[in-house]
Scaffold this motif. Structure first.
Motif, PDB file in Angstrom:
ATOM      1  N   TRP A  54       0.838  -1.197   0.000  1.00  0.00           N
ATOM      2  CA  TRP A  54       0.000   0.000   0.000  1.00  0.00           C
ATOM      3  C   TRP A  54       0.881   1.258   0.000  1.00  0.00           C
ATOM      4  O   TRP A  54       0.619   2.209  -0.735  1.00  0.00           O
ATOM      5  CB  TRP A  54      -0.930  -0.016   1.212  1.00  0.00           C
ATOM      6  CG  TRP A  54      -1.669   1.262   1.443  1.00  0.00           C
ATOM      7  CD1 TRP A  54      -1.463   2.161   2.445  1.00  0.00           C
ATOM      8  CD2 TRP A  54      -2.731   1.813   0.643  1.00  0.00           C
ATOM      9  NE1 TRP A  54      -2.323   3.219   2.325  1.00  0.00           N
ATOM     10  CE2 TRP A  54      -3.116   3.031   1.231  1.00  0.00           C
ATOM     11  CE3 TRP A  54      -3.384   1.382  -0.502  1.00  0.00           C
ATOM     12  CZ2 TRP A  54      -4.116   3.825   0.717  1.00  0.00           C
ATOM     13  CZ3 TRP A  54      -4.392   2.180  -1.019  1.00  0.00           C
ATOM     14  CH2 TRP A  54      -4.748   3.388  -0.425  1.00  0.00           C
ATOM     15  N   LYS A  58       1.119   4.262  -2.799  1.00  0.00           N
ATOM     16  CA  LYS A  58       1.000   5.686  -2.471  1.00  0.00           C
ATOM     17  C   LYS A  58       2.229   6.467  -2.925  1.00  0.00           C
ATOM     18  O   LYS A  58       2.120   7.593  -3.400  1.00  0.00           O
ATOM     19  CB  LYS A  58       0.785   5.878  -0.971  1.00  0.00           C
ATOM     20  CG  LYS A  58      -0.579   5.467  -0.498  1.00  0.00           C
ATOM     21  CD  LYS A  58      -0.915   5.832   0.931  1.00  0.00           C
ATOM     22  CE  LYS A  58       0.194   6.079   1.858  1.00  0.00           C
ATOM     23  NZ  LYS A  58      -0.224   6.310   3.243  1.00  0.00           N
ATOM     24  N   ASP A  68      -7.223   7.730  -1.908  1.00  0.00           N
ATOM     25  CA  ASP A  68      -8.479   7.552  -1.169  1.00  0.00           C
ATOM     26  C   ASP A  68      -8.291   6.472  -0.101  1.00  0.00           C
ATOM     27  O   ASP A  68      -7.687   5.440  -0.343  1.00  0.00           O
ATOM     28  CB  ASP A  68      -9.636   7.202  -2.099  1.00  0.00           C
ATOM     29  CG  ASP A  68      -9.462   5.864  -2.758  1.00  0.00           C
ATOM     30  OD1 ASP A  68      -8.383   5.609  -3.308  1.00  0.00           O
ATOM     31  OD2 ASP A  68     -10.400   5.058  -2.706  1.00  0.00           O
ATOM     32  N   THR A  69      -8.791   6.748   1.073  1.00  0.00           N
ATOM     33  CA  THR A  69      -8.661   5.810   2.184  1.00  0.00           C
ATOM     34  C   THR A  69     -10.020   5.364   2.711  1.00  0.00           C
ATOM     35  O   THR A  69     -10.087   4.608   3.666  1.00  0.00           O
ATOM     36  CB  THR A  69      -7.854   6.440   3.340  1.00  0.00           C
ATOM     37  OG1 THR A  69      -8.518   7.633   3.747  1.00  0.00           O
ATOM     38  CG2 THR A  69      -6.432   6.745   2.909  1.00  0.00           C
ATOM     39  N   ASP A  70     -11.086   5.856   2.094  1.00  0.00           N
ATOM     40  CA  ASP A  70     -12.425   5.475   2.544  1.00  0.00           C
ATOM     41  C   ASP A  70     -12.788   4.108   1.967  1.00  0.00           C
ATOM     42  O   ASP A  70     -12.390   3.760   0.865  1.00  0.00           O
ATOM     43  CB  ASP A  70     -13.454   6.515   2.124  1.00  0.00           C
ATOM     44  CG  ASP A  70     -13.546   6.656   0.619  1.00  0.00           C
ATOM     45  OD1 ASP A  70     -12.492   6.818  -0.024  1.00  0.00           O
ATOM     46  OD2 ASP A  70     -14.669   6.573   0.075  1.00  0.00           O
ATOM     47  N   ASP A  82     -11.121   6.378   6.889  1.00  0.00           N
ATOM     48  CA  ASP A  82      -9.696   6.035   6.802  1.00  0.00           C
ATOM     49  C   ASP A  82      -9.486   4.654   7.403  1.00  0.00           C
ATOM     50  O   ASP A  82      -9.386   4.509   8.614  1.00  0.00           O
ATOM     51  CB  ASP A  82      -8.855   7.069   7.532  1.00  0.00           C
ATOM     52  CG  ASP A  82      -7.359   6.829   7.377  1.00  0.00           C
ATOM     53  OD1 ASP A  82      -6.967   5.894   6.651  1.00  0.00           O
ATOM     54  OD2 ASP A  82      -6.588   7.588   7.985  1.00  0.00           O
ATOM     55  N   TRP A  83      -9.420   3.652   6.539  1.00  0.00           N
ATOM     56  CA  TRP A  83      -9.332   2.262   6.993  1.00  0.00           C
ATOM     57  C   TRP A  83      -8.085   2.010   7.836  1.00  0.00           C
ATOM     58  O   TRP A  83      -8.113   1.211   8.768  1.00  0.00           O
ATOM     59  CB  TRP A  83      -9.357   1.300   5.800  1.00  0.00           C
ATOM     60  CG  TRP A  83      -8.161   1.444   4.901  1.00  0.00           C
ATOM     61  CD1 TRP A  83      -8.050   2.246   3.812  1.00  0.00           C
ATOM     62  CD2 TRP A  83      -6.901   0.801   5.043  1.00  0.00           C
ATOM     63  NE1 TRP A  83      -6.805   2.137   3.264  1.00  0.00           N
ATOM     64  CE2 TRP A  83      -6.072   1.251   3.999  1.00  0.00           C
ATOM     65  CE3 TRP A  83      -6.384  -0.121   5.946  1.00  0.00           C
ATOM     66  CZ2 TRP A  83      -4.763   0.822   3.835  1.00  0.00           C
ATOM     67  CZ3 TRP A  83      -5.079  -0.547   5.782  1.00  0.00           C
ATOM     68  CH2 TRP A  83      -4.284  -0.087   4.736  1.00  0.00           C
ATOM     69  N   ALA A  84      -6.985   2.702   7.543  1.00  0.00           N
ATOM     70  CA  ALA A  84      -5.720   2.429   8.234  1.00  0.00           C
ATOM     71  C   ALA A  84      -5.697   2.966   9.663  1.00  0.00           C
ATOM     72  O   ALA A  84      -4.937   2.475  10.491  1.00  0.00           O
ATOM     73  CB  ALA A  84      -4.558   3.011   7.438  1.00  0.00           C
TER      74      ALA A  84
END
Length: 143
Positions: A54, A58, A68-70, A82-84
């Protein structure tokens, strides 16, 4: 009692156990094992998240839109911006590559969410979890 649960009694009428259908067991197995403190020795350990992949995506990001992190699951409604940064995780990263293909597993319903990053657009697919494989989609080699 029901089609999914059969209570078992001894000859004196004392409840000694319960027999669950396979369908019922798959629904409650994790909760039962957790509440009794039992470790499932047959459970496959989850592979670590490929966070390095990942980060590489990036680092080389050259799409026309920001990273995008959603992630949203269409099946159970689970969502995050933000999954992370979620603790505990709502979605688990299962794969990421430089081509822009990123996959997640919904921790609520086990669905697979795939985000396909194209140069000018993003497409998302959500596939419900299946306990068994569809054998018609397995690769076969003929001689």
């Amino acid at each position: 009692m029901s089609d999914h649960i059969n209570e078992l009694f001894d000859r004196d009428g004392n409840l000694i156990g319960a027999l669950l259908s396979a369908e019922a067991w798959t629904v409650v197995k994790k909760q039962v094992l957790d509440s009794l403190g039992i470790v499932d020795k047959h459970a496959q350990p989850e592979k670590p998240e490929p966070v390095a992949d990942w980060e590489t995506l990036k680092e080389y990001w050259d799409f026309e839109y920001p990273v995008d992190t959603d992630v949203t699951c269409e099946h159970c409604g689970n969502t995050t911006q933000d999954w992370a940064s979620d603790d505990p995780r709502r979605f688990r990263l299962t794969s990421a590559n430089l081509a822009g293909l990123v996959s997640f597993k919904c921790m609520q319903c086990q669905s697979k969410i795939v985000k396909k990053h194209f140069k000018d657009e993003l497409k998302t697919e959500c596939t419900p979890y299946r306990d068994s494989k569809d054998t018609s989609k397995e690769g076969r080699y003929s001689r």
